[in-house]
Design a protein around this motif. Sequence first.
Motif, PDB file in Angstrom:
ATOM      1  N   PHE A  20      20.516  93.240  28.974  1.00 15.87           N
ATOM      2  CA  PHE A  20      21.541  92.608  29.808  1.00 15.87           C
ATOM      3  C   PHE A  20      22.474  93.686  30.352  1.00 15.87           C
ATOM      4  O   PHE A  20      22.972  94.527  29.603  1.00 15.87           O
ATOM      5  N   ASP A  21      22.730  93.637  31.666  1.00 15.65           N
ATOM      6  CA  ASP A  21      23.632  94.591  32.319  1.00 15.65           C
ATOM      7  C   ASP A  21      24.477  93.822  33.337  1.00 15.65           C
ATOM      8  O   ASP A  21      24.239  92.631  33.584  1.00 15.65           O
ATOM      9  N   PHE A  31      27.372  99.205  30.661  1.00 18.52           N
ATOM     10  CA  PHE A  31      27.634  98.851  29.262  1.00 18.52           C
ATOM     11  C   PHE A  31      26.708  97.673  28.944  1.00 18.52           C
ATOM     12  O   PHE A  31      26.995  96.535  29.291  1.00 18.52           O
ATOM     13  N   ARG A  32      25.600  97.993  28.269  1.00 22.02           N
ATOM     14  CA  ARG A  32      24.471  97.061  28.185  1.00 22.02           C
ATOM     15  C   ARG A  32      24.263  96.504  26.778  1.00 22.02           C
ATOM     16  O   ARG A  32      24.707  97.079  25.790  1.00 22.02           O
ATOM     17  N   PRO A  47      30.867  94.879  25.443  1.00 21.95           N
ATOM     18  CA  PRO A  47      30.549  93.451  25.426  1.00 21.95           C
ATOM     19  C   PRO A  47      30.387  92.944  23.990  1.00 21.95           C
ATOM     20  O   PRO A  47      29.779  93.604  23.156  1.00 21.95           O
ATOM     21  N   SER A  48      30.958  91.781  23.722  1.00 17.00           N
ATOM     22  CA  SER A  48      30.877  91.197  22.381  1.00 17.00           C
ATOM     23  C   SER A  48      30.509  89.723  22.526  1.00 17.00           C
ATOM     24  O   SER A  48      31.372  88.872  22.724  1.00 17.00           O
ATOM     25  N   PRO A  49      29.222  89.381  22.445  1.00 14.59           N
ATOM     26  CA  PRO A  49      28.790  88.004  22.715  1.00 14.59           C
ATOM     27  C   PRO A  49      29.161  87.021  21.607  1.00 14.59           C
ATOM     28  O   PRO A  49      29.295  87.384  20.443  1.00 14.59           O
ATOM     29  N   PRO A  57      26.450 103.095  27.513  1.00 13.99           N
ATOM     30  CA  PRO A  57      25.974 102.813  26.152  1.00 13.99           C
ATOM     31  C   PRO A  57      25.192 101.508  26.046  1.00 13.99           C
ATOM     32  O   PRO A  57      25.425 100.560  26.799  1.00 13.99           O
ATOM     33  N   ILE A  58      24.286 101.489  25.087  1.00 11.40           N
ATOM     34  CA  ILE A  58      23.445 100.319  24.821  1.00 11.40           C
ATOM     35  C   ILE A  58      23.756  99.828  23.409  1.00 11.40           C
ATOM     36  O   ILE A  58      23.599 100.567  22.439  1.00 11.40           O
ATOM     37  N   GLN A  59      24.210  98.595  23.310  1.00  3.13           N
ATOM     38  CA  GLN A  59      24.392  98.023  21.975  1.00  3.13           C
ATOM     39  C   GLN A  59      23.261  97.038  21.704  1.00  3.13           C
ATOM     40  O   GLN A  59      22.665  96.470  22.626  1.00  3.13           O
TER      41      GLN A  59
END
Length: 496
Positions: free
Chosen positions: A62-63, A72-73, A140-142, A309-311
């Motif tokens: 997701f981007d 920030f993905r 991002p914090s889903p 960055p990729i989380q």
Amino acid sequence: MATITRAPKAKNLLPYDGLRGWIKKLEETGDLRHVEGADCAKDIGMATELLQHHPDAPSVMFDSIPGFKKGFRVLVNMYGTPARMALTFGLPTDLNKGDLSRHILDMVKDSKPIPAEFVDEGPVLENIQIGDDVNVDIFPSPRWHERDGGAYIGTGSYDITRDPDTGDINLGTYRVMSMDRNTVGFYISPGKHGRIHREKYWAKNEPCPALIVVGGDPLLLVAACTELPYGMSEYDWVGGLRGSAYPVIKGRVTGLPIPADAEIVFEGFAPPNEKRVEGPFGEWAGYYASGAREEPVVNVKAVYFRNDPIQIGFPPQVPPDEQQRFRAIQRSALLHEELNKTSVPGVSQVWCHECGGARMFVAVAIKQLYPGHSRQVGHVAAMCHVGAYAGRYIIVVDDDIDVTNLEELMWAVATRSDPATSIDIIPRCWSTPLDPRISPEDKKAGKMMNSRAVIDATRPWEWRDQFPVVNRPSKEWRREAIDKWGWVTERVSKKA
């Protein structure tokens, strides 16, 4: 750990370097989908739940997430297929899940730990926030599940802690709730190594130093989800599997070892007397079993992250889901290895079933060698380190049963076990607040224990040679049938 100024010379035996190398492999095989515009409030969680319940679904990146900087993905559904798990271990990607588990078992048996080595530089240092500049809210914090009590930045994350007495380093996967720009939740179930470390610091009335790695090397995340012996560093275990020391960087605040190629790392302290309401969160057993209550926090003092960055998003769902398909392969191999280490002979196959959260429903196939053999195997599987936490049912069958096949396994239970004589109950075993079957009263009293049922579904030893013969064709008969009559099973094509 010795200090060096460059990456180790030994070549990484895996077919990729870090998360971005792993992602490149998925791009080459068409096993990664890119999605733009999904939000954290609902979209990412909804899409992830659908992905994780489809065993052939791709990984998704997701981007362009609304409210966050492009690049920030969030990567989800990493380990959803045996092929992607095989890639993570550097194994052939066409193995079925049973064969893959056996190959992983061979890797674990043959590898020897290689200690991590400190380096001075790494991609994780491309961006650094210290002190008042810290702001974890830029990532991002889903909200992963419909009824979650908040957003969770840490699901595909792991925490790094140190035993204050021995200096041993542990990597463990525990959920991390977003709270504010420099505070995150820090839930750990009782008995886990990270919690033991934390309680040792608190017994000294000291804050517990901690790192939270929110995105990074796929095999390190697997290791952090693995029941390794206390004192064994996951860095060293992964070093052995990759054939070279893992490069780490000394944290500027805690001195803890940061993966040099990590995507995002939070560094800080868990104070002994500060708690905030955490949860509820939909957990691996498929329930909101632990509710919402005050839990410890980490005060974040530094943040390190790569450009763009990729989380990793790795939320648990109702089993079977991505977590349990991945953990079944990995945990089955480790349980098999632990049974081998106890010198219990005759174990031919082990499977920690996905529908039981890869913990609560375990099957072991054996070649019976002596009276009581099946019961011995069942009790050892129930109480050894890999099998002890939050188990429920352990089924032991003869080696003509494929324990990865749930229907075949339950056929053996239905036809070879007797309810009155084939079941042993072990009371007062190690469980967790996440166990939905522990009563509210016991949870309130801190009684986090359950019982285990060892089900002996082998042919009874005393008359095993007189047990009715299985109505199954021989291999030769089956091969002839397929060659001669296999065509009748094919679907008849309709005429245009």
